[in-house]
Design a protein around this motif. Structure first.
Motif, PDB file in Angstrom:
ATOM      1  N   ARG A   1       0.328  -1.309  -0.057  1.00 47.09           N
ATOM      2  CA  ARG A   1       0.283   0.268  -0.111  1.00 47.09           C
ATOM      3  C   ARG A   1       0.456   1.250  -0.102  1.00 47.09           C
ATOM      4  NH1 ARG A   1      -3.839  -0.305   3.291  1.00 47.09           N
ATOM      5  NH2 ARG A   1      -4.011  -3.414   2.907  1.00 47.09           N
ATOM      6  N   ASN A   2       1.812   0.879  -0.459  1.00 50.75           N
ATOM      7  CA  ASN A   2       2.875   2.476  -0.714  1.00 50.75           C
ATOM      8  C   ASN A   2       3.111   2.416  -1.677  1.00 50.75           C
ATOM      9  OD1 ASN A   2       5.547   1.635  -2.039  1.00 50.75           O
ATOM     10  ND2 ASN A   2       5.002  -0.209  -0.486  1.00 50.75           N
ATOM     11  N   THR A   3       3.917   4.236  -1.850  1.00 49.28           N
ATOM     12  CA  THR A   3       3.794   4.554  -3.004  1.00 49.28           C
ATOM     13  C   THR A   3       4.944   4.790  -4.186  1.00 49.28           C
ATOM     14  OG1 THR A   3       4.355   6.702  -1.741  1.00 49.28           O
ATOM     15  CG2 THR A   3       2.281   7.413  -2.560  1.00 49.28           C
TER      16      THR A   3
ATOM     17  N   ALA B   1      -5.954   2.233  12.237  1.00 49.76           N
ATOM     18  CA  ALA B   1      -7.555   2.483  11.339  1.00 49.76           C
ATOM     19  C   ALA B   1      -7.016   1.738  10.396  1.00 49.76           C
ATOM     20  CB  ALA B   1      -7.902   3.334  11.623  1.00 49.76           C
ATOM     21  N   GLN B   2      -5.793   1.991   9.195  1.00 51.27           N
ATOM     22  CA  GLN B   2      -5.755   1.716   8.193  1.00 51.27           C
ATOM     23  C   GLN B   2      -6.447   2.808   7.099  1.00 51.27           C
ATOM     24  OE1 GLN B   2      -5.690  -1.734   6.273  1.00 51.27           O
ATOM     25  NE2 GLN B   2      -2.752  -2.233   6.904  1.00 51.27           N
ATOM     26  N   ARG B   3      -7.036   3.444   7.673  1.00 44.46           N
ATOM     27  CA  ARG B   3      -8.018   5.355   6.780  1.00 44.46           C
ATOM     28  C   ARG B   3      -7.728   5.633   7.568  1.00 44.46           C
ATOM     29  NH1 ARG B   3     -11.924   6.170  10.021  1.00 44.46           N
ATOM     30  NH2 ARG B   3     -12.551   4.897  11.592  1.00 44.46           N
TER      31      ARG B   3
ATOM     32  N   ILE C   1      -8.649 -13.256  -1.525  1.00 46.03           N
ATOM     33  CA  ILE C   1      -9.381 -12.483  -2.310  1.00 46.03           C
ATOM     34  C   ILE C   1      -8.515 -10.861  -2.554  1.00 46.03           C
ATOM     35  CG2 ILE C   1     -10.649 -11.298  -0.107  1.00 46.03           C
ATOM     36  CD1 ILE C   1     -12.208 -11.888  -3.952  1.00 46.03           C
ATOM     37  N   GLU C   2      -7.650 -10.578  -1.697  1.00 40.62           N
ATOM     38  CA  GLU C   2      -7.085  -9.623  -2.290  1.00 40.62           C
ATOM     39  C   GLU C   2      -5.722 -10.097  -3.212  1.00 40.62           C
ATOM     40  OE1 GLU C   2      -7.672  -6.437  -1.094  1.00 40.62           O
ATOM     41  OE2 GLU C   2      -9.212  -6.975   0.781  1.00 40.62           O
ATOM     42  N   HIS C   3      -5.701 -11.257  -3.287  1.00 41.24           N
ATOM     43  CA  HIS C   3      -4.740 -10.901  -3.920  1.00 41.24           C
ATOM     44  C   HIS C   3      -4.470 -11.491  -4.933  1.00 41.24           C
ATOM     45  CE1 HIS C   3      -1.541 -13.349  -0.835  1.00 41.24           C
ATOM     46  NE2 HIS C   3      -1.192 -12.126  -0.975  1.00 41.24           N
TER      47      HIS C   3
ATOM     48  N   ASP D   1     -14.184   2.105 -12.240  1.00 43.45           N
ATOM     49  CA  ASP D   1     -15.393   1.492 -11.620  1.00 43.45           C
ATOM     50  C   ASP D   1     -15.480   0.857 -11.213  1.00 43.45           C
ATOM     51  OD1 ASP D   1     -14.384  -0.329 -13.162  1.00 43.45           O
ATOM     52  OD2 ASP D   1     -15.968  -1.250 -13.831  1.00 43.45           O
ATOM     53  N   GLN D   2     -14.007   0.387 -10.386  1.00 45.74           N
ATOM     54  CA  GLN D   2     -13.668   0.004  -8.950  1.00 45.74           C
ATOM     55  C   GLN D   2     -14.065  -1.234  -8.848  1.00 45.74           C
ATOM     56  OE1 GLN D   2     -12.101   1.009  -6.027  1.00 45.74           O
ATOM     57  NE2 GLN D   2     -10.642   1.186  -8.210  1.00 45.74           N
ATOM     58  N   GLY D   3     -14.517  -2.340  -9.802  1.00 44.19           N
ATOM     59  CA  GLY D   3     -15.842  -2.855  -9.218  1.00 44.19           C
ATOM     60  C   GLY D   3     -17.096  -2.909  -9.368  1.00 44.19           C
TER      61      GLY D   3
END
Ligand SMILES: Cc1cc2nc3c(=O)[nH]c(=O)nc-3n(C[C@H](O)[C@H](O)[C@H](O)COP(=O)(O)OP(=O)(O)OC[C@H]3O[C@@H](n4cnc5c(N)ncnc54)[C@H](O)[C@@H]3O)c2cc1C
Ligand SMILES: NC(=O)c1ccc[n+]([C@@H]2O[C@H](COP(=O)([O-])OP(=O)(O)OC[C@H]3O[C@@H](n4cnc5c(N)ncnc54)[C@H](O)[C@@H]3O)[C@@H](O)[C@H]2O)c1
Ligand SMILES: Cc1cc2nc3c(=O)[nH]c(=O)nc-3n(C[C@H](O)[C@H](O)[C@H](O)COP(=O)(O)O)c2cc1C
Ligand SMILES: [Zn+2]
Lengths: 418, 93, 988, 203
Positions: A76-78, A305-307, C529-531, C543-545
């Motif tokens: 999740r990094n840039t 919280a990852q958000r 599912i993330e993979h 459309d982000q699915g």
């Protein structure tokens, strides 16, 4: 044995419906004991396991990951890699890392799309220029590449930047051409596949929830899949470090903070390199898929919280549009957050802990992705030999007590300001 | 986030500056173990996964420091009180 | 030829809109979307897909659209990747297809399709590795050019954006039947209600379905509800407003497309506006999104979602095809067949994948439609569907000619906003949908978004949730009598994939992810599912699915023999639909990116032609060019010389100023500063240094004792805010027992330095003549209240940054302009010059004063040669950790002066020190040059630097190197004080 | 004379030209302003002192309190701004005498710009930069908010139900505040009246 990846194997498989590929890594049940356990299946943990096996011949190694591998910050990094640091303790380490990146794909037989498109740090006034010069010179003294671009050179590279109506006009920039980006997920997967092929067990959905000790130090870990014994345990759990360390009774010079990142809708090539804006905290690059990947500063408050929240989203867009006014009509597609362990001086820690056999790899702040290979290399060295690796010698825990701090931007003991 | 400033009412957290852990206490500089105590005070943190007491300054409002109790897992704020009250009471953790 | 129906729909046939697509001219009506207008004109091929460049048409009628993306507008207003289904048609609209070359019909890259067996999920991770250098030079540029979708504009956006806040008791998101019902019951209680809907017309599926409510068309019911809401004073309606994100504590981000339905926003109006809705309670009524079915070539133009077909027919009066095949796994598909027939379209057959008993039961209800219990295995056609292959349950196959395939795989609740705060939806096995589970505090869900799919349920849950939301805010009301609505059935037997399909079966249309890709990915070990998402990019397109995620999850679950519930969803993240960065930036762009702070003398300085530079938020004069002078060099040298020989004027108001009063003022000051203040007498000022608690330098400035219990302290410009906060922290959290009051008076006082041997003379001319400025009466570091000649009060400080006889005079901010003019005028014959930041810098370097480049947060007082000032007698911030051995190590780089050995050589900030004769490499790095200037007094370049063991090395020669720019010079190390080290001048 | 730091702030009509302006704005000049901060544990005594000297108690919550010659504007706990017409004589001395040892007084007369805002869209304009709730149920005549407008620190208070607001902003930031305000009001039309002395506007 995993199938080797190449255009030939791809061609072969395409002719038979891709039925011959083997899984990139196995999905083993945990064994009762390992010589080494690495907690955390992020980039650093997987790289550590790979180099333990490859450089130190360790064959009985497990990586324990609480979720899915690559689901932490490595995913999740840039994706910015560079070695344009200032402080003596940092440059050799990050340069070692950059060199490892440069040969990584051949080494692990996985295309991580290492793209040395250049990293350009813009400056907007004399004192920022002097800081860039100081840093550029430190890089040169270390034998690291760096170039100072003037306003016209920047304009040629970035014709869409605001040169005429900017609150903080661009004066020039420090370019490191060998810097660039790497496909984040591929780093996790590539290291996992390479480590697996050397016998490392990658165990997903296995959270460490306890650390067992006796008089001789660490004995093993309690996990959601049972107790697993080991006398050498390395923690590489990024934003979760304090929690895991606290299982062994350790308190660290670390706070967990939240960093958001953003991607735009896919676009035809627009941004040629990685750019950091000097009149705010903003960085941007374009992924191979065409999305502009960008980010700014952390949300400023401790968080797991990852958000994040809206003000940072707005601020980042202000900065983006101030830098490139044409981004105004480009749409932000997705935002997300990651939890980073911000250390008290903004630099990492790779060291032993007060508990024998328990080792720490932490405090990567905004910048540990670029460190992935070197971090794994040095952490593996520490785990295997109990001695710090030469290029990571500065990253000791005791520096906070002695005052030998590595504070790149001089913010002091305020983790959220680094 | 909206921080319930006990003086101004609920305000967006953009108006505030974050400082960090409000449970650490500045040690006495004259005690024999002052250096170790200050090391702990300045550098080490509980960094809890859950409720966190933390200092925020209402920079865009009343210019008062607040101790806010907030859950680091989900940002839920339990309350905010003037730092003056907390620290006057000499309250520790 | 046109597919526009002769009557019906919610378009305004009186108002025609001409528009162009790929240069061809067409016409539609107000009330059309671009997609409906294109369909009405029989334009079916709209774009090309991402990877294989396959022809694509229109799949949906809303924000879920993966295929019909266009570049809207042109030039600086070009908007790539714009969904034709969301664009409101306007007269003069211009759209262009994208991601194709040379043209949409003949796209060279469609050749990718031939190699598609190679381009499976993740293929690039397996190849392009050899030779290593080819990646950047060959492969990557190729991939990049091929990837991406539309082209961003290159020029600055000419439009204007803004942001606003709005508070309410109840926020209702979505104005379909559920949202309207919720808004009605909430508003009737007197609660403050905001109702937002992303569409330009409020009503949701009331506008798209042939349904009745209490016997009248649903659309009429919606119109009445809207009219009632409009009439209530505390209700705000926001059409064209997408709620894009849910944040903490009831903060909702929304974007209002204020003027996107016009070619150009009207003068003074923004294009878009971002709203921060702050709601006590929220009713989410965002409806549902239909799922496509997975069969061969299901991406061909002409294959559409069945519900979208109804939208086009009923709302836009467009027949998207002459002869349709419906393919469904649920009852709702049959409504499409019925609506098509009612509109005069032809339905070749409805193919229902469920048990024949269900199909025959439904056939009885829809006798006019030919039904087949079976599956569509593949669609055929070049750039548009021409026929489908249908295999019945009994195994017989046949081909049906058609130009439209309406498919329905059931509806998924639009529950994205329930998950933005990290909650995950729950799989409802019975209805085979994900439904909201845990909700953000204050949110409730109504209608299809909650899985309450029928119109009747939508109304009931809407009414009820609106009422409970209002009640939670303290407003009470009662349930209205429930209206009678048309019956609806939503039975479904999920068909996740047609097994015997012929052709590629797409799951994610935009990212060209097929059912085979999903299976291969699981096979290769990417099982989470993330993979799956990351390896195939399923759900990662614009459309982000929205139409593909659930199917992807189901296929992965099947492949892994796991339940869908255990497989789970990926993470929903803001924004719900993509938001223009410009809208999120709002007003803060260009010159307004950050506010600008003007020093009190700004007007005067600009009248003198000063050049300005920013210093933090401030604009400050950097030099005042004289006649014939151009660049910085000449004016700066002249200004410096004037200060050293006559007198100069400089605005120093930007320094932070904090007025401290109260019985414990001194106690606080003693603890803030590292040096002693206890001995400071009233009427005197002293230089002070503050440390951070970690012992490093924080800030420096002066503190003047104005009265027994009153001090005025100054901070550096850049640390003013931090010092002020720090003082409050010290006062409120560390030492709340102190009785001390302080406030920032930075803006109250305009402060000017008057520096130079003739400063006393000049000052005397503006001050009350009674005031004695002699050394005895007002010595160096004196401070006090004075009066100007006109009787106005002022404060005077005899402090000197330049090393000359100098004063700083302060008057209330709004009098600053007249004072600086008076000083300037009064000193003409004394040779007074205004001087700017550049001269100020030269003067302070010559005098060895440190500023930000030395006070950079990495240095200690010891490093800067002021370690002796640290008191050993008292406790102050930083007193303990500042004593750590490493902070006072003599081997640290420490402050020195440097002068070039060759008087013509130049210096630059950021150079590094290397011993003479040593190799230019890191082992020999001995510190760096912090500040440099050309000294017109010494007539050479001089500087300050931090040099290892610096103070022990005065007289030594070292190299300063700038390998970055290929420069170097030999310098002599010296005291940082170049001028008047005894301080005679400033005491003069 | 116009303030030297007003660069684009001039009387006249701007933005949308037709119809009545949505926002009417006027600068009020010639006022004195001081920060009054109660000494430790002396807020009640300070209030009593003010009551004696000015006929009103400074508010203990975010509100204004008008006394003779002075209005107290809440600024924080035990902290007020005292606003009055320009008068000769040092404000610190005058207030200092009144508050004695109960409060410290700091002259701020030269530090701020004071605006009055009215008009049918005044609320909408302010909402474009202020996050507080200005709805009449939430913010009424006499209420004060110490908050930010377009990220700049301001004091805002309501002086009439119409509504009419007053806004104090730091002088050196004023130009930036005005650029935001002008841009925000443009769509409704904005009339800037000639500045008037504060005294003439206060009963
Ligand atoms: C938004 C964002 C942008 C960034 N941008 C950049 C950038 O451009 N360049 C750069 O160099 N760096 C960047 N970084 C920082 C970089 O991503 C991190 O420093 C780095 O990835 C951390 O190392 P890692 O990969 O091992 O961490 P992670 O991938 O987070 O790995 C840690 C793993 O440990 C696991 N774990 C935690 N606790 C336990 C437990 N109890 N049991 C088992 N497993 C556990 C976690 O699930 C996780 O998978 C960025 C970070 C973020 C959040
Ligand atoms: N028969 C079936 O199988 C079936 C299935 C699904 C839906 N339906 C029909 O759908 C309707 C359900 O009513 P409803 O009110 O729940 O949904 P709806 O679809 O009628 O309305 C939802 C509204 O929310 C808006 N919206 C969605 N997300 C938004 C956002 N983030 N910001 C702003 N606006 C947003 C949409 O534009 C839309 O107008 C009924 O008419 C029902 O008959 C039927
Ligand atoms: C470099 C990079 C590029 C990304 N590009 C996309 C993208 O094109 N589309 C997308 O939907 N998400 C993209 N993402 C975001 C991911 O979808 C996801 O949000 C992120 O990895 C964090 O995971 P999470 O949201 O599941 O927590 C990208 C992420 C990164 C790090
Ligand atoms: Zn407050």
């Amino acid at each position: 044995m995993a199938s080797r990846y190449s255009i030939f194997s791809l061609l072969r498989e395409s002719l038979r419906g891709h039925r011959g590929w083997t899984p990139a890594w196995r999905d083993p049940e945990p064994r009762p004991a390992y010589d080494f356990i690495v907690v955390g299946g992020g980039g650093h943990g997987l790289a550590t396991a790979y180099y333990l096996a490859k450089n130190h011949g360790a064959r009985n190694v497990a990586v324990l990951e609480k979720g899915y591998i690559g689901g932490g910050n490595v995913g999740r990094n840039t994706t910015i890699i560079r070695s344009n640091y200032l402080m003596p303790g940092n440059i050799p380490f990050y340069e070692h890392s950059l060199k490892l990146w440069e040969g990584l794909e051949q080494d692990i037989n996985y295309n991580a799309m290492i793209s040395q498109r250049g990293v350009l740090n813009l400056f907007h006034n004399d004192s920022q220029r002097d800081q860039c010069v100081r840093r550029g010179n430190a890089m040169h003294l270390h034998g690291v590449d760096g170039e100072l671009l003037n306003r016209e050179q920047v304009r040629k590279l970035l014709p869409m930047a605001d040169f005429d109506n900017a609150r903080f006009p661009i004066m020039g920039g420090l370019m490191q051409r060998r810097g660039g980006t790497v496909r984040h997920d591929a780093v996790a997967w590539g290291f996992a596949r390479a480590a697996d092929s050397l016998g490392v067990d990658i165990i997903q959905n296995c959270e460490v929830i306890g650390i067992r000790q006796d008089d001789n130090g660490v004995m093993g870990v309690e996990t959601t899949r049972g107790f697993i014994a080991s006398r050498r345990i390395g923690m590489a759990c990024a934003g979760n470090t304090s929690r895991v360390a606290s299982l062994a009774g350790l308190r660290l010079p670390i706070e967990s903070h939240l960093l958001q990142a953003f991607v735009s809708e896919g676009l035809k090539p627009l941004v040629p390199c990685v750019i950091t804006f000097g009149a705010g905290h903003f960085y941007i690059s374009q992924s191979d898929k065409g999305g502009l990947v960008f980010g700014g500063s952390i949300d400023m408050y401790n968080s797991y919280a990852q958000r994040g929240n809206l003000p940072v989203v707005e601020e980042v867009c202000e900065e983006g549009v101030a830098l490139f006014p044409c981004l105004s009509r480009v749409r932000m597609l997705r935002s997300w957050g990651g939890i980073m362990d911000m250390s008290m001086d903004g630099s990492p820690i790779i060291d032993r802990t007060a508990v024998d056999g328990l080792y720490l790899n932490a405090g990567w702040c905004y910048g540990g992705f670029k460190a992935t290979p070197a971090s794994g290399w040095c952490f593996a060295h520490l785990l295997a030999t109990d001695q710090p690796h030469d290029v990571a010698r500065a990253y000791r825990l005791d520096r906070f007590a002695t005052g030998r701090l590595i504070d790149e931007n001089g913010s002091g003991a305020h983790p959220n300001r680094h | 986030m909206r921080i319930p400033c006990p003086h101004c009412g609920p305000r967006t957290h953009e108006e505030f500056t974050y400082y960090g852990d409000a449970t650490v206490r500045r040690p006495s500089s004259s005690s024999p173990d002052a250096v170790a105590a200050f090391y702990d005070y300045v550098y080490t943190r509980d960094n809890p996964f859950g409720l966190h007491r933390e200092l925020w300054f209402h920079q865009g409002g009343c210019h008062e420091w607040l101790v806010v109790e907030r859950d680091t897992r989900n940002h839920a704020i339990k309350g905010a009180v003037p730092a003056r009250d907390v620290f006057k009471a000499g309250e520790s953790k | 030829m046109s597919s526009r129906l002769a009557q019906g729909g919610m378009i305004n046939r009186q108002q025609a809109c001409r528009f162009a697509f790929d240069g061809a001219e067409y016409s539609g009506y107000a009330g059309d979307s671009l997609a409906s207008a294109l369909l009405a004109n029989d334009v079916r091929l709209i774009g090309r897909s991402f990877k294989y460049h396959r022809p694509r048409g229109i799949l949906s009628a809303g924000p879920e659209e993966p295929n019909a993306l266009v570049e809207l507008r042109s030039g600086a207003r070009r908007e790539p990747n714009t969904r034709a289904t969301d664009v409101e048609l306007y007269d003069g609209l211009q759209a262009t297809s994208q991601n194709r070359w040379p043209s949409l019909r003949f796209d060279v890259q469609a050749i990718n399709g031939l190699f598609s067996p190679l381009f499976v999920a993740g293929f690039y991770y397996k190849t392009f590795m050899w030779p290593a250098s080819f990646w950047e030079k060959v492969y990557e540029p190729m991939i990049r050019r091929a990837a991406g979708l539309g082209r961003a504009a290159l020029e600055a956006d000419p439009d204007h954006y803004e942001k606003s806040w709005a508070h309410c008791d109840v926020l209702v998101i979505g104005a379909g039947p559920a949202g309207l019902a919720a808004a009605l019951t909430a508003a009737r209680t007197g609660a403050r209600v905001i109702l937002a809907d992303e569409n330009f017309a409020l009503g949701g599926r009331c506008l798209a379905e042939r349904r009745t409510i209490d016997g009248q068309p649903a659309a009429d019911w919606a119109a009445q509800a809207i009219a009632e809401l409009r009439s209530l004073p505390d209700v705000r309606l926001f059409p064209r407003t997408t709620v894009f994100g849910v944040f903490d504590d009831g903060v909702y981000g929304a974007v209002e497309r204020v003027n996107d339905h016009l070619p150009v926003p009207p003068e003074f109006q923004p294009r878009q506006r971002v709203w921060r809705f702050i709601a006590k309670q929220t009713v989410l009524a965002s409806g549902s999104i239909e799922r496509p079915l997975v069969f061969g070539n299901n991406d061909l133009p002409g294959v559409m979602l069945a519900g979208a077909v109804r939208t086009y027919v009923n709302r836009y009066a467009v027949l998207p095809g002459r002869r349709a095949v419906i393919f469904t796994d649920n009852d709702d598909g049959w409504n499409t067949a019925a609506d098509l027939v009612a509109a005069g379209g032809q339905v070749a057959a409805i193919v229902d994948s469920r048990e024949p008993v269900i199909v025959s039961e439904l056939s009885r209800r829809f006798p006019e439609i030919q039904a087949i219990a079976g599956e569509v295995t593949g669609a055929r056609g070049g750039r548009h569907v021409e026929s489908v292959e249908v295999t019945s349950r009994s195994g017989t196959s046949r081909r049906l000619d058609c130009d439209l395939v309406a498919m329905s795989g059931g509806w998924s609740p639009t529950l994205h906003l329930t998950s933005h705060k990290g909650n995950r939806p729950r799989w409802d096995e019975e209805r085979s949908i994900f439904v909201p589970d845990m909700l953000p505090a204050g949110m409730r869900v109504a209608g299809a978004a909650n899985g309450d799919m029928t119109l009747g349920e939508a109304l009931v849950t809407g009414f009820r949730q609106g009422l409970t939301a209002a009640a939670a805010c303290g407003f009470s009301g009662s349930m209205p009598t429930l209206p009678r609505v048309t019956d609806e059935s939503t039975r479904r037997v999920p068909l996740w994939r047609v097994r015997q399909a012929s052709g590629k079966c797409f799951v994610d249309f935009q990212n060209d992810v097929t059912a085979d890709d999903v299976e291969l990915t699981a096979h290769e070990g990417y099982r989470s599912i993330e993979h799956l998402k990351r390896y195939t990019t399923l759900g990662m397109a614009t459309d982000q699915g929205k139409t593909s995620n659930v199917t992807g999850i189901a296929l992965l679950a099947q492949q892994r023999s796991m339940s869908i519930a255990a497989t789970g969803t990926t993470t929903f993240r803001p924004p719900y639909t993509p938001v223009a960065m410009g809208a999120l930036a709002g007003h803060h762009r260009g010159m307004d990116f950050r506010p600008t702070r003007y020093a009190p003398s700004h007007r005067w300085a600009s009248e003198l032609g000063a050049s300005f530079t920013e210093s933090g938020p401030w604009l400050r004069a950097e030099w005042f060019p004289g006649p014939g002078e151009s660049a910085w060099f000449a004016p700066t040298c002249r200004e410096v010389k004037a200060v050293r020989s006559a007198v100069g004027l400089c605005d120093v108001s930007t320094l932070g100023k904090i007025d401290v009063q109260g019985p414990d003022a001194l106690k606080l000051i003693e603890r803030l500063y590292a040096n002693n203040f206890a001995t400071l007498a009233v009427g005197r000022a002293r230089y002070g240094i503050m440390l951070r608690e970690d012992g490093f330098m924080f800030d420096d400035g002066t503190a003047a004792r104005l009265a027994e219990n009153r001090y005025l302290i100054t901070t550096t410009t850049s640390h003013a805010v931090q010092v002020y906060q720090h003082m409050h922290l010290c006062h409120q959290a560390l030492w709340p027992e102190l009785d001390v009051q302080f406030v920032s008076v930075t803006d109250q006082w305009a402060q000017f330095a008057i520096a130079g041997p003739r400063s006393r003379e000049l000052l005397q001319r503006v001050l009350d003549p009674q005031i004695d400025l002699s050394n005895q009466a007002f010595p160096f570091m004196a401070a006090g209240e004075v009066r100007l000649r006109n009787g106005e009060p002022a404060r005077l400080f005899r402090i000197s940054f330049s090393g000359e006889l100098a004063y700083e005079i302060a008057v209330p901010g709004h009098d600053g302009d007249s004072l600086i003019r008076a000083l300037h005028a009064a000193g003409q014959d004394l040779g007074v010059v205004p001087y700017g930041l550049e001269a100020l810098n030269v003067l302070r370097v010559e005098k060895g004063h440190v500023v930000g480049s030395e006070l950079n947060g990495q240095t200690t007082a010891h490093d800067l040669g002021i370690g002796r000032m640290l008191s050993t007698q008292k406790d102050f911030i930083g007193s303990v950790l500042g004593r750590r051995a490493n902070l006072i190590d003599p081997a640290r780089p420490r402050l020195v002066g440097i002068r070039t050995v060759d008087r013509n050589a130049k210096l630059a900030g950021g150079m590094h020190f290397i011993p003479q004769g040593a190799k230019c490499s890191i082992e020999h790095d001995q510190g760096h040059v912090t500040s440099v200037c050309y000294s017109p007094i010494l007539e050479q370049w001089i500087g300050l630097g931090l040099l290892t063991r610096g103070p022990e090395r005065h007289g030594e020669k070292v190299m300063v190197v700038d390998p970055l720019r290929g420069a170097e010079a030999l310098v002599e190390v010296c005291s940082p004080v170049f001028i008047d080290p005894e301080g005679a001048r400033l005491r003069g | 004379m116009a303030d030297a730091l007003h660069f684009a702030f001039n009387p006249g009509r701007l933005g949308h030209r037709e119809g009545a302006p949505g926002l009417v704005l006027q600068e009020l000049t010639q006022f004195t302003l001081a920060s009054v901060i109660a000494c430790k544990d002396q807020a009640a005594q300070a209030a009593a002192a003010a009551q004696r000297a000015f006929g009103t108690s400074p508010p203990m919550a975010p509100a204004t309190a008008a006394g003779n010659a002075l209005t107290f504007i809440w600024s924080g706990p035990g902290h007020w701004l005292a606003l009055g017409p320009h008068a000769t004589g040092a404000v610190e001395a005058r207030l200092g005498t009144a508050f004695g040892t109960h409060a410290s007084v700091f002259d701020q007369s030269g530090s701020r710009v004071l605006l009055e805002l009215r008009g049918p869209r005044a609320r909408d304009v302010l909402a474009k930069g202020m996050s507080i709730d200005l709805h009449p149920r939430a913010f009424r005549t006499g209420d004060v908010a110490v908050t930010t407008a377009s990220h700049l620190a301001v004091h805002l208070w309501q002086v009439a139900d119409e509504p009419v607001y007053r806004l104090l902003v730091v002088r050196t930031w004023f130009d930036s505040l005005w650029r935001w305000l002008a841009a925000s009001a443009a769509e409704y039309g904005c009339e800037v009246l000639a500045p008037a002395p504060y005294a003439s506007h206060t009963a």
